[in-house]
Design a protein around this motif. Structure first.
Motif, PDB file in Angstrom:
ATOM      1  N   ALA A 120       1.152  -1.320  -0.016  1.00 23.46           N
ATOM      2  CA  ALA A 120      -0.028   0.363  -0.068  1.00 23.46           C
ATOM      3  C   ALA A 120       0.424   0.781  -0.150  1.00 23.46           C
ATOM      4  O   ALA A 120       0.173   2.217  -0.808  1.00 23.46           O
ATOM      5  CB  ALA A 120      -0.929   0.321   0.879  1.00 23.46           C
ATOM      6  N   ALA A 121       1.823   1.170   0.793  1.00 26.23           N
ATOM      7  CA  ALA A 121       2.744   2.414   0.586  1.00 26.23           C
ATOM      8  C   ALA A 121       3.651   2.306  -0.729  1.00 26.23           C
ATOM      9  O   ALA A 121       3.594   3.523  -0.988  1.00 26.23           O
ATOM     10  CB  ALA A 121       3.625   2.090   2.262  1.00 26.23           C
ATOM     11  N   ALA A 122       3.969   1.494  -1.280  1.00 24.64           N
ATOM     12  CA  ALA A 122       4.454   1.811  -2.264  1.00 24.64           C
ATOM     13  C   ALA A 122       2.905   2.170  -3.272  1.00 24.64           C
ATOM     14  O   ALA A 122       3.617   2.354  -4.521  1.00 24.64           O
ATOM     15  CB  ALA A 122       5.073   0.439  -3.577  1.00 24.64           C
ATOM     16  N   LYS A 123       1.907   2.182  -3.550  1.00 23.14           N
ATOM     17  CA  LYS A 123       0.735   2.791  -4.171  1.00 23.14           C
ATOM     18  C   LYS A 123       0.645   3.610  -4.413  1.00 23.14           C
ATOM     19  O   LYS A 123       0.878   3.892  -4.497  1.00 23.14           O
ATOM     20  CB  LYS A 123      -0.091   1.467  -3.948  1.00 23.14           C
ATOM     21  CG  LYS A 123      -0.744   0.075  -4.645  1.00 23.14           C
ATOM     22  CD  LYS A 123      -2.048  -0.291  -4.121  1.00 23.14           C
ATOM     23  CE  LYS A 123      -2.207  -1.734  -4.903  1.00 23.14           C
ATOM     24  NZ  LYS A 123      -3.515  -2.260  -4.280  1.00 23.14           N
ATOM     25  N   LEU A 124       1.105   4.661  -3.026  1.00 26.56           N
ATOM     26  CA  LEU A 124       0.773   5.552  -1.992  1.00 26.56           C
ATOM     27  C   LEU A 124       1.791   6.307  -2.955  1.00 26.56           C
ATOM     28  O   LEU A 124       1.521   7.608  -4.045  1.00 26.56           O
ATOM     29  CB  LEU A 124       0.553   5.504  -1.161  1.00 26.56           C
ATOM     30  CG  LEU A 124       0.766   7.165  -0.023  1.00 26.56           C
ATOM     31  CD1 LEU A 124      -1.218   8.127  -0.398  1.00 26.56           C
ATOM     32  CD2 LEU A 124       0.842   7.573   1.028  1.00 26.56           C
ATOM     33  N   LEU A 125       2.979   6.009  -2.656  1.00 21.55           N
ATOM     34  CA  LEU A 125       3.547   6.698  -3.798  1.00 21.55           C
ATOM     35  C   LEU A 125       4.659   7.104  -5.034  1.00 21.55           C
ATOM     36  O   LEU A 125       4.588   7.890  -5.445  1.00 21.55           O
ATOM     37  CB  LEU A 125       5.669   6.319  -2.842  1.00 21.55           C
ATOM     38  CG  LEU A 125       5.956   6.206  -1.808  1.00 21.55           C
ATOM     39  CD1 LEU A 125       7.331   5.806  -1.370  1.00 21.55           C
ATOM     40  CD2 LEU A 125       6.630   7.693  -2.124  1.00 21.55           C
ATOM     41  N   ALA A 126       4.013   5.965  -5.404  1.00 24.47           N
ATOM     42  CA  ALA A 126       3.490   5.826  -7.271  1.00 24.47           C
ATOM     43  C   ALA A 126       2.452   6.310  -7.599  1.00 24.47           C
ATOM     44  O   ALA A 126       2.932   7.553  -8.688  1.00 24.47           O
ATOM     45  CB  ALA A 126       3.238   4.385  -7.560  1.00 24.47           C
ATOM     46  N   ALA A 127       1.549   6.715  -6.798  1.00 30.15           N
ATOM     47  CA  ALA A 127       1.037   7.493  -7.081  1.00 30.15           C
ATOM     48  C   ALA A 127       0.712   9.321  -6.926  1.00 30.15           C
ATOM     49  O   ALA A 127       0.613  10.181  -7.438  1.00 30.15           O
ATOM     50  CB  ALA A 127      -0.491   7.525  -6.448  1.00 30.15           C
ATOM     51  N   ALA A 139       5.358  16.539  -1.091  1.00 27.74           N
ATOM     52  CA  ALA A 139       5.106  16.479   0.433  1.00 27.74           C
ATOM     53  C   ALA A 139       4.822  15.090   0.235  1.00 27.74           C
ATOM     54  O   ALA A 139       5.592  14.566   1.660  1.00 27.74           O
ATOM     55  CB  ALA A 139       3.392  17.203   0.258  1.00 27.74           C
ATOM     56  N   ILE A 140       4.420  13.692  -0.280  1.00 25.43           N
ATOM     57  CA  ILE A 140       4.213  13.066  -0.177  1.00 25.43           C
ATOM     58  C   ILE A 140       5.394  12.044  -0.331  1.00 25.43           C
ATOM     59  O   ILE A 140       6.036  11.343   1.296  1.00 25.43           O
ATOM     60  CB  ILE A 140       3.584  11.792  -1.131  1.00 25.43           C
ATOM     61  CG1 ILE A 140       2.227  12.552  -1.245  1.00 25.43           C
ATOM     62  CG2 ILE A 140       2.831  11.082  -1.008  1.00 25.43           C
ATOM     63  CD1 ILE A 140       0.989  12.584   0.109  1.00 25.43           C
ATOM     64  N   GLU A 141       7.018  11.997  -0.436  1.00 21.66           N
ATOM     65  CA  GLU A 141       8.102  11.889  -0.948  1.00 21.66           C
ATOM     66  C   GLU A 141       8.583  12.523   0.649  1.00 21.66           C
ATOM     67  O   GLU A 141       9.546  11.703   1.372  1.00 21.66           O
ATOM     68  CB  GLU A 141       8.716  12.559  -1.409  1.00 21.66           C
ATOM     69  CG  GLU A 141       8.370  12.179  -2.617  1.00 21.66           C
ATOM     70  CD  GLU A 141       9.195  10.602  -2.981  1.00 21.66           C
ATOM     71  OE1 GLU A 141       9.799  10.149  -1.805  1.00 21.66           O
ATOM     72  OE2 GLU A 141       9.245   9.437  -4.096  1.00 21.66           O
ATOM     73  N   VAL A 238      -6.469   8.513   4.156  1.00 19.23           N
ATOM     74  CA  VAL A 238      -5.724   8.863   4.722  1.00 19.23           C
ATOM     75  C   VAL A 238      -5.503   9.652   5.190  1.00 19.23           C
ATOM     76  O   VAL A 238      -5.694  10.827   5.050  1.00 19.23           O
ATOM     77  CB  VAL A 238      -4.001   8.010   4.079  1.00 19.23           C
ATOM     78  CG1 VAL A 238      -3.053   8.667   4.455  1.00 19.23           C
ATOM     79  CG2 VAL A 238      -4.955   6.813   2.614  1.00 19.23           C
ATOM     80  N   THR A 239      -4.076  10.337   6.415  1.00 18.62           N
ATOM     81  CA  THR A 239      -4.439  11.513   7.407  1.00 18.62           C
ATOM     82  C   THR A 239      -2.953  11.018   7.237  1.00 18.62           C
ATOM     83  O   THR A 239      -1.655  10.491   6.634  1.00 18.62           O
ATOM     84  CB  THR A 239      -4.080  11.043   8.143  1.00 18.62           C
ATOM     85  OG1 THR A 239      -3.454   9.911   9.191  1.00 18.62           O
ATOM     86  CG2 THR A 239      -5.880  11.154   8.390  1.00 18.62           C
ATOM     87  N   PRO A 240      -1.963  12.528   7.243  1.00 18.68           N
ATOM     88  CA  PRO A 240      -0.322  12.354   6.970  1.00 18.68           C
ATOM     89  C   PRO A 240       0.666  11.951   7.946  1.00 18.68           C
ATOM     90  O   PRO A 240       1.875  11.407   7.644  1.00 18.68           O
ATOM     91  CB  PRO A 240      -0.088  14.387   7.296  1.00 18.68           C
ATOM     92  CG  PRO A 240      -1.642  15.319   6.865  1.00 18.68           C
ATOM     93  CD  PRO A 240      -2.734  14.328   6.639  1.00 18.68           C
TER      94      PRO A 240
END
Length: 307
Positions: A120-127, A139-141, A238-240
């Motif tokens: 799931a973490a990889a999906k978020l970074l890819a998105a 910000a996400i990185e 999802v929260t920060p």
């Protein structure tokens, strides 16, 4: 009450003082509305504190439902702090005894921290990397690679990237724990930061890294960035702060020591770090080690010292 607020403003953060002011205002208005015989703090009785506690438990929250237990605990803690400080000052206008006790506090929940698995973490970074908005990508990185808090990210300055030897580090500003720290900078994040600084408008009076028309970026923009990337990744809400817990869990699963994790995340004590180490497989690993070694669980030997 105003004198008390002025005094704590010199040692506590503005947000803490604001919460204390809100608590005292709520309490004072409730007492004034229900007991007109009270004209000063010295006339307050135990029943007034009990009534305020009951009012907190019955009061609806802004989003519906009752107030969270942590909110009720925080309000009662602020009220008790006020009374205790009056005792320390030997103030003339103070109750004859303490009015708020430990048993008044609702038992706090200790839920497991919410985090993502590696997929799931990889999906978020890819998105995030696919998003055309450079702020969302950066910000996400930052949140996912450094584990910093939202407020710490907002406090980053243009000179936060520091080279020590051949490695680059990110200086996290003084934040919630009143300390600053350095975290290692991932090469991909370093590239994003360099690109962000390259396209930063010239002539800005602020040295903050993240600005919007010359003013500090609001926390809601970070939340919106995380929400947009999560929706794109199909992860729901999802929260920060979940990204912080995710990085901590990843570090634990990869064998990083508790001391190193505490330093990386700016924890003041290892008990804060252990919150992220309540994994369901820990007990299973202990049992497996015992089975492999042929051992058994035994009671500790009785104390043989003097009685």
């Amino acid at each position: 009450m105003q004198h008390y607020l002025e005094q704590i403003a010199g040692t506590l953060r503005p947000g803490t003082v604001k919460n204390a002011e809100l608590t005292l205002r709520e309490f004072a208005l409730l007492v004034a509305a229900e007991d007109t015989t009270v004209t000063c703090v010295a006339e307050l009785k135990r029943r007034h504190a009990e009534r305020y506690r009951q009012w907190l438990l019955e009061r609806p929250a802004a989003r519906g439902g009752p107030l969270h237990r942590h909110t009720v605990r925080d309000r009662l803690s602020k009220l008790r702090g006020f009374f205790r400080r009056l005792d320390e000052w030997d103030a003339v206008d103070r109750p004859p005894r303490q009015l708020v006790f430990d048993r008044d506090f609702p038992i706090a929940d200790e839920p497991l921290p919410r985090f993502f698995d590696d997929a799931a973490a990889a999906k978020l970074l890819a998105a995030a990397r696919r998003d055309p908005d450079p702020f969302i990508r950066l910000a996400i990185e930052i949140l996912a690679r450094t584990g910093m808090r939202r407020g710490e990210m907002l406090g980053l300055t243009i000179d936060s990237v520091v080279q020590i030897g051949s490695a680059y580090w990110l200086r996290v500003p003084v934040g919630k724990m009143h300390t600053d720290r350095y975290v290692p900078l991932h090469p991909q994040l370093k590239t994003l930061l360099d690109d962000w600084l390259l396209h930063r408008p010239e002539g800005l009076c602020s040295n903050l890294l993240f600005t919007d028309h010359g003013r500090a970026v609001n926390a809601s923009r970070i939340e919106a960035a995380v929400r947009r990337a999560a929706e794109s990744a199909g992860l729901g809400r999802v929260t920060p702060h979940q990204l912080r817990h995710t990085l901590a869990t990843q570090a634990i699963n990869r064998g990083m020591s508790m001391e190193a994790i505490a330093a990386l995340f700016g924890h003041q004590s290892l008990s804060m770090t252990r919150v992220s180490d309540r994994r369901p497989d820990r007990g299973g690993r202990v049992l497996r080690r015992l089975e492999e070694g042929g051992g058994t669980l035994r009671r500790p030997a009785p104390f043989a010292g003097r009685r």
